[in-house]
Enzyme design. Sequence first.
Site, PDB file in Angstrom:
ATOM      1  N   LYS A  76      -5.748 -18.354 -28.805  1.00 31.53           N
ATOM      2  CA  LYS A  76      -6.735 -17.283 -29.031  1.00 31.53           C
ATOM      3  C   LYS A  76      -6.690 -16.846 -30.489  1.00 31.53           C
ATOM      4  CE  LYS A  76      -8.119 -12.768 -27.100  1.00 31.53           C
ATOM      5  NZ  LYS A  76      -7.814 -11.735 -26.092  1.00 31.53           N
ATOM      6  N   SER A 154     -11.679 -10.081 -23.100  1.00 31.42           N
ATOM      7  CA  SER A 154     -11.959 -10.576 -24.432  1.00 31.42           C
ATOM      8  C   SER A 154     -11.544 -12.037 -24.622  1.00 31.42           C
ATOM      9  CB  SER A 154     -11.217  -9.720 -25.465  1.00 31.42           C
ATOM     10  OG  SER A 154      -9.812  -9.850 -25.313  1.00 31.42           O
ATOM     11  N   SER A 178      -8.173  -8.373 -20.113  1.00 33.77           N
ATOM     12  CA  SER A 178      -8.762  -9.446 -20.930  1.00 33.77           C
ATOM     13  C   SER A 178      -8.204 -10.842 -20.687  1.00 33.77           C
ATOM     14  CB  SER A 178      -8.617  -9.107 -22.418  1.00 33.77           C
ATOM     15  OG  SER A 178      -9.526  -8.112 -22.777  1.00 33.77           O
TER      16      SER A 178
END
Length: 491
Positions: A76, A154, A178
Amino acid sequence: MNANELTIADARDALAKGELSAVDLTMACLTAIDAGTPLNAFVHATPEIALDQARAADARRGAGAGSLNGIPLGIKDLFCTRGVASQAASNILRGFKPEYESTVTSKLFEAGAVMLGKLNMDEFAMGSSNETSCYGDAVNPWKVDDRRLTPGGSSGGSAAAVAAGLCLAATGTDTGGSIRQPAAFTGIVGIKPTYGRVSRWGIVAFASSLDQAGPMTKSVRDAAILLGAMAGHDPKDSTSADIPVPDFEAALTGDIRGKKIGIPREYRMEGMPAEIEALWARGREMLADAGAEIVDISLPHTKYALPAYYVIAPAEASSNLARYDGVRYGHRARLGQGDGIVDMYEKTRAEGFGKEVQRRVMIGTYVLSAGFYDAYYNRARKVRALIKRDFDEAFAAGVDAILTPATPSSAFGLGEMADADPVAMYLNDVFTVTVNLAGLPGISVPVGLDAKGLPLGLQLIGRPWDEAGLLNHAHVLERAAGFVEKPRKWW
């Protein structure tokens, strides 16, 4: 089956037997990433680094090789990676290439993992649909009509990449859901560990008392393997717990006879879709059939969790994001004649931060300001303590894990909620934020499809530091559900 579609466990076995090389595996993923451009999951591909690491993994094979030797992962964009763009999906960090490696990525590389590149996400991890990213929307590989669906947020790029087989697994972060919400939206497994189990050092901060990194994988076994490599004490993170990391994979016995599973009555939300209710009932039956005792419990302060979260998280965000000022790194606005330092701050932040980040910074600054601190922030902290106490009392009464829905719906279309009332978007976190406020471990497991053919997940919440027990309960649920559906390839 192509090599990129393997689980970590299967790839590990194939590598050990010499049926596959790390370079072969990495090449299969890089090919899939090239073909997966329409998903917009990978935003900074690092093929040279990946192939170098894969060759090194092949040379190391055998004795002394780490638990992830040769396994290609996506990272990420919130994790700092030395010499590789780490932007947190924000224009304000455009051009930022850290001179250091986050603790999590360092541990993964020590275990032999291969980094394929950086993954799309909501800007500064603020969002539930991956629509606030400076790279544009990530797209869910699941498609049932002509709409492009959200992969959740997210960690939307991580979820899309794992579900589409662009990588074997990915890292995510979870501040209010998330990891778990995008996992549920894409039919994969996502675990948020206990706060303090995984180091936050080198991860761009959103809300420091809530953020926790974790794995996003194709199976519960893979989650256990990856979490084992990510977890551990880190003296560089003052909130990192000095607690031994058990062998999470060895804990997957599949035996939960006599364990107590709590069903919180407060999670039966008004207007909950019948499909979610039915899925939850099925989950209860599956765990009962495996020998667990199902008990009703009460978590009375649940209804205050969302408002408390949306005071505490923006307050911490406004404090954490004050460092982005255009002085030391990242974007700096062009200044006019006579502009001073305050003008530079204002223009840089106005250009660099997206609308959602600006909204949360302003909310956070407001609730921390003189005259409102006690009315909002201190009150939210007290509510947080009561939410934690509800869970403590349930666990003290002998409950081993708690079963809830993971999300209030399946994946929705990109653009369908973004311009609506932001509070409607925040409601996506209704089942997940309590876990962050209480610092507990939580996992989302894919259990079925809705009437449209989109994946739905259930959430299990565990005792503090009992990821091993939580993963075992999830393993039983996964096996009973037998979810094997994959998105039909359209990209």
